[in-house]
Design a protein around this motif. Structure first.
Motif, PDB file in Angstrom:
ATOM      1  N   SER A   5       0.829  -1.210  -0.104  1.00 47.31           N
ATOM      2  CA  SER A   5       0.036   0.133  -0.026  1.00 47.31           C
ATOM      3  C   SER A   5       0.772   1.264   0.144  1.00 47.31           C
ATOM      4  O   SER A   5       2.043   1.165   0.464  1.00 47.31           O
ATOM      5  CB  SER A   5      -0.804   0.120   1.334  1.00 47.31           C
ATOM      6  OG  SER A   5      -1.890  -1.074   1.192  1.00 47.31           O
ATOM      7  N   LEU A   6       0.360   2.566  -0.385  1.00 51.16           N
ATOM      8  CA  LEU A   6       0.733   3.603  -0.461  1.00 51.16           C
ATOM      9  C   LEU A   6       0.003   4.410   0.532  1.00 51.16           C
ATOM     10  O   LEU A   6      -1.445   4.740   0.298  1.00 51.16           O
ATOM     11  CB  LEU A   6       0.855   4.429  -1.826  1.00 51.16           C
ATOM     12  CG  LEU A   6       1.155   5.857  -1.515  1.00 51.16           C
ATOM     13  CD1 LEU A   6       2.781   5.974  -1.173  1.00 51.16           C
ATOM     14  CD2 LEU A   6       0.998   6.417  -3.006  1.00 51.16           C
ATOM     15  N   LEU A   7       0.492   4.628   1.750  1.00 51.86           N
ATOM     16  CA  LEU A   7      -0.136   5.504   2.713  1.00 51.86           C
ATOM     17  C   LEU A   7       0.211   6.914   2.342  1.00 51.86           C
ATOM     18  O   LEU A   7       1.220   7.498   2.434  1.00 51.86           O
ATOM     19  CB  LEU A   7       0.328   5.109   4.103  1.00 51.86           C
ATOM     20  CG  LEU A   7      -0.679   4.549   5.090  1.00 51.86           C
ATOM     21  CD1 LEU A   7      -1.178   3.416   4.390  1.00 51.86           C
ATOM     22  CD2 LEU A   7      -0.029   4.475   6.665  1.00 51.86           C
ATOM     23  N   VAL A   8      -1.060   7.976   2.268  1.00 50.24           N
ATOM     24  CA  VAL A   8      -0.810   9.311   1.955  1.00 50.24           C
ATOM     25  C   VAL A   8      -1.217  10.259   3.304  1.00 50.24           C
ATOM     26  O   VAL A   8      -2.548   9.998   3.697  1.00 50.24           O
ATOM     27  CB  VAL A   8      -1.711   9.827   0.701  1.00 50.24           C
ATOM     28  CG1 VAL A   8      -1.246  11.309   0.420  1.00 50.24           C
ATOM     29  CG2 VAL A   8      -1.289   8.754  -0.409  1.00 50.24           C
ATOM     30  N   PHE A   9      -0.308  10.727   3.792  1.00 49.50           N
ATOM     31  CA  PHE A   9      -0.550  11.642   4.973  1.00 49.50           C
ATOM     32  C   PHE A   9      -1.051  13.188   4.581  1.00 49.50           C
ATOM     33  O   PHE A   9      -0.197  13.853   3.675  1.00 49.50           O
ATOM     34  CB  PHE A   9       0.400  11.721   5.960  1.00 49.50           C
ATOM     35  CG  PHE A   9       0.735  10.147   6.741  1.00 49.50           C
ATOM     36  CD1 PHE A   9       0.307   9.973   7.965  1.00 49.50           C
ATOM     37  CD2 PHE A   9       1.653   9.394   5.836  1.00 49.50           C
ATOM     38  CE1 PHE A   9       0.641   8.679   8.456  1.00 49.50           C
ATOM     39  CE2 PHE A   9       1.788   8.179   6.357  1.00 49.50           C
ATOM     40  CZ  PHE A   9       1.411   7.904   7.461  1.00 49.50           C
ATOM     41  N   ASN A  10      -1.551  13.814   5.344  1.00 48.11           N
ATOM     42  CA  ASN A  10      -1.444  15.435   5.378  1.00 48.11           C
ATOM     43  C   ASN A  10      -0.803  16.099   6.162  1.00 48.11           C
ATOM     44  O   ASN A  10      -0.974  15.843   7.444  1.00 48.11           O
ATOM     45  CB  ASN A  10      -3.057  15.763   5.635  1.00 48.11           C
ATOM     46  CG  ASN A  10      -3.308  17.307   5.380  1.00 48.11           C
ATOM     47  OD1 ASN A  10      -2.281  18.098   5.089  1.00 48.11           O
ATOM     48  ND2 ASN A  10      -4.459  17.743   5.602  1.00 48.11           N
ATOM     49  N   ILE A  32       5.638   3.896  14.864  1.00 49.82           N
ATOM     50  CA  ILE A  32       4.716   3.449  13.696  1.00 49.82           C
ATOM     51  C   ILE A  32       4.981   3.840  12.270  1.00 49.82           C
ATOM     52  O   ILE A  32       5.131   2.782  11.543  1.00 49.82           O
ATOM     53  CB  ILE A  32       3.314   3.780  13.989  1.00 49.82           C
ATOM     54  CG1 ILE A  32       2.803   2.960  15.360  1.00 49.82           C
ATOM     55  CG2 ILE A  32       2.445   2.997  12.874  1.00 49.82           C
ATOM     56  CD1 ILE A  32       1.325   3.679  15.823  1.00 49.82           C
ATOM     57  N   ILE A  33       5.379   4.876  12.107  1.00 49.70           N
ATOM     58  CA  ILE A  33       5.729   5.515  10.734  1.00 49.70           C
ATOM     59  C   ILE A  33       7.082   4.811  10.389  1.00 49.70           C
ATOM     60  O   ILE A  33       7.219   4.317   9.118  1.00 49.70           O
ATOM     61  CB  ILE A  33       5.805   6.933  10.711  1.00 49.70           C
ATOM     62  CG1 ILE A  33       4.312   7.351  10.813  1.00 49.70           C
ATOM     63  CG2 ILE A  33       6.443   7.342   9.348  1.00 49.70           C
ATOM     64  CD1 ILE A  33       4.563   8.965  10.842  1.00 49.70           C
ATOM     65  N   ASN A  37       6.486  -3.378   3.777  1.00 48.55           N
ATOM     66  CA  ASN A  37       6.317  -2.927   2.420  1.00 48.55           C
ATOM     67  C   ASN A  37       5.256  -2.071   2.165  1.00 48.55           C
ATOM     68  O   ASN A  37       4.533  -2.029   1.279  1.00 48.55           O
ATOM     69  CB  ASN A  37       6.329  -4.320   1.402  1.00 48.55           C
ATOM     70  CG  ASN A  37       6.404  -3.987  -0.048  1.00 48.55           C
ATOM     71  OD1 ASN A  37       7.023  -3.104  -0.418  1.00 48.55           O
ATOM     72  ND2 ASN A  37       5.767  -4.805  -0.964  1.00 48.55           N
ATOM     73  N   ILE A  38       5.247  -1.298   3.121  1.00 55.38           N
ATOM     74  CA  ILE A  38       4.107  -0.178   3.025  1.00 55.38           C
ATOM     75  C   ILE A  38       4.844   1.321   2.672  1.00 55.38           C
ATOM     76  O   ILE A  38       5.634   1.523   3.729  1.00 55.38           O
ATOM     77  CB  ILE A  38       3.041  -0.079   4.188  1.00 55.38           C
ATOM     78  CG1 ILE A  38       2.523  -1.389   4.234  1.00 55.38           C
ATOM     79  CG2 ILE A  38       2.379   1.150   4.028  1.00 55.38           C
ATOM     80  CD1 ILE A  38       1.886  -1.537   5.519  1.00 55.38           C
ATOM     81  N   GLU A  85      -0.055   0.384  -5.954  1.00 54.81           N
ATOM     82  CA  GLU A  85      -0.843  -0.845  -6.153  1.00 54.81           C
ATOM     83  C   GLU A  85      -2.115  -0.368  -5.341  1.00 54.81           C
ATOM     84  O   GLU A  85      -3.291  -0.677  -5.845  1.00 54.81           O
ATOM     85  CB  GLU A  85      -0.291  -2.092  -5.521  1.00 54.81           C
ATOM     86  CG  GLU A  85       1.128  -2.369  -6.145  1.00 54.81           C
ATOM     87  CD  GLU A  85       1.684  -3.589  -5.402  1.00 54.81           C
ATOM     88  OE1 GLU A  85       0.926  -4.267  -4.580  1.00 54.81           O
ATOM     89  OE2 GLU A  85       2.854  -3.776  -5.303  1.00 54.81           O
ATOM     90  N   LYS A  86      -2.134   0.003  -4.132  1.00 56.84           N
ATOM     91  CA  LYS A  86      -3.367   0.353  -3.281  1.00 56.84           C
ATOM     92  C   LYS A  86      -3.076   1.746  -2.888  1.00 56.84           C
ATOM     93  O   LYS A  86      -1.708   1.889  -2.009  1.00 56.84           O
ATOM     94  CB  LYS A  86      -3.829  -0.500  -2.412  1.00 56.84           C
ATOM     95  CG  LYS A  86      -4.686  -1.892  -2.632  1.00 56.84           C
ATOM     96  CD  LYS A  86      -4.759  -2.837  -1.750  1.00 56.84           C
ATOM     97  CE  LYS A  86      -5.880  -3.927  -2.322  1.00 56.84           C
ATOM     98  NZ  LYS A  86      -6.955  -3.564  -2.971  1.00 56.84           N
ATOM     99  N   VAL A  87      -3.956   2.581  -2.754  1.00 58.63           N
ATOM    100  CA  VAL A  87      -3.853   3.943  -2.011  1.00 58.63           C
ATOM    101  C   VAL A  87      -4.708   4.203  -0.926  1.00 58.63           C
ATOM    102  O   VAL A  87      -5.891   4.048  -0.794  1.00 58.63           O
ATOM    103  CB  VAL A  87      -4.254   4.894  -2.934  1.00 58.63           C
ATOM    104  CG1 VAL A  87      -3.970   6.458  -2.160  1.00 58.63           C
ATOM    105  CG2 VAL A  87      -3.212   5.062  -4.171  1.00 58.63           C
TER     106      VAL A  87
END
Length: 386
Positions: A54-59, A199-200, A207-208, A254-256
């Motif tokens: 996954s791709l984790l997108v933060f603000n 955590i980050i 693999n995130i 792959e997944k957002v």
């Protein structure tokens, strides 16, 4: 689709609203909704629940101390709440670094006691606040401070209206994400409050991937829906910033997973900006009706259009504004998952969740209530995978 506000209400007992953060960020609870199934976890274990790859997108917006209390010579208390910058620029970072003067659109408490064209003064810091219009205030100062420096001295963190208590020292730290960077928000992107640096840092081992964009959260996020027809609700306008690498990472993702509704709104706005570019419209402004009136294009084409625009202009970052309104009937273009807290009944954010997981939003909220979760900004979290 004829949507009625009454269909997005639920009973939220006052005692379930979190008025203080948990002792430790990651000790909050996490409801995991996975394609219809619900299970309960601790947030500190979220990396074990996220889909691999996954791709984790933060603000990465940073909350500014946007509440300023000043007094007239008579002793009358005036509260100034900064909403959005007007001069010398509408770009938050530029105004926060301004010297000598700047102008903001504001909400003014006890406004009847403060006439237009008159000043309030803080003598100890040589700061003047001039009310230049009904909802505009110009700040003037003579020292070498930036406006950001001044705010640190005179402003208070703006807690949400449902946290009806005074700000304390703990809020200065905890109503801010650990990765906050770009100053300009007047409300926290609260889904991110649960994340710790540990955590980050653990995510790549699973693999995130991670990425950061900016939406400066406005006070409009708390604006209740009052219109009988939901789509007539006047959505608030928020400033967003994305980088070239954001777009490139999305093309290869792959997944957002959006960390928070603000990240989700920014990502979906980016898609519609790409559609507008394909249609020959260059303005990066997403109207609330755009997703329902424009013809959709393939995701890859929309993202490539944005990337080409940035390469042609030589810009590594693009800024825009969005009023995007995500409610049931919307088809998500970029986001496969959402990390989010629990939202007020009948709010635009409940509608966003309902748009994302359909009628199962009721299942999620019922399960959270039945299992004694805490709600709203300082409350517990959820990971929603469609």
């Amino acid at each position: 689709m004829d949507l009625k506000l009454e269909d997005f209400l639920y009973d939220l007992p006052e005692e379930r609203i979190a008025k203080h953060p948990p002792k430790e960020r990651a000790n909050s609870r996490l409801l995991f909704y996975n394609q219809g199934d619900v299970s309960h976890h601790q947030f500190k274990n979220i990396q074990n629940l996220l889909p691999e790859g996954s791709l984790l997108v933060f603000n990465d917006t940073k909350v500014i101390p946007a509440r300023i209390i000043m007094h007239k010579e008579s002793g009358a208390r005036i509260e100034i709440f900064l909403l959005e910058p007007l001069k010398p620029s509408r770009v938050h970072e530029e105004v926060m670094n301004a010297k000598n003067s700047c102008t903001w659109k504001c909400m003014i408490g006890n406004a009847k006691k403060w006439k237009q064209g008159t000043e309030l003064i803080i003598p100890s810091l040589s700061i003047k606040a001039l009310r230049t219009n009904t909802d505009e205030v110009t700040f003037i100062w003579q020292n070498d401070f930036t406006f950001s420096d001044l705010l640190a001295a005179i402003g208070k963190i703006p807690l949400p209206p449902y946290i009806d208590r005074e700000v304390n020292d703990q809020d200065e730290d905890r109503y801010q994400t650990v990765y906050s960077k770009m100053k300009g928000a007047v409300a926290a992107p609260t889904a991110g409050l649960h994340f710790t640096n540990e955590i980050i840092e653990s995510l790549p081992k699973k693999n995130i991937k991670t990425d950061y964009l900016t939406l400066h959260v406005s006070a409009g996020t708390f604006q209740p829906i009052k219109n009988e027809k939901i789509n007539e609700h006047p959505m608030h306008n928020e400033q967003i910033w994305l980088s070239k690498s954001n777009v490139e990472n999305l093309i290869h993702a792959e997944k957002v997973i959006a960390v928070g509704t603000t990240s989700m709104r920014t990502l979906e706005s980016l898609y519609w900006y790409g559609v507008k570019l394909i249609n020959g419209q260059n303005s990066f402004f997403i109207d609330k009706n755009d997703p329902y009136t424009l013809d959709a294009k393939p995701l890859s084409q929309a993202l490539e259009a944005v990337l080409n625009k940035m390469e042609q202009s030589g810009n590594e970052k693009i800024g825009g504004h969005t009023e995007i309104f995500l409610y049931p009937g919307y088809e998500f273009k970029i986001c496969d998952g959402l990390i989010t807290n629990y939202h007020l009944p009948g709010s635009t954010l409940i509608l966003l969740v309902a748009a994302f997981i359909g009628e199962d939003w009721r299942k999620v909220y019922r399960s959270a209530l039945d299992n004694n979760y805490h709600f709203l900004s300082y409350g517990d979290s959820s990971l929603l995978l469609r």
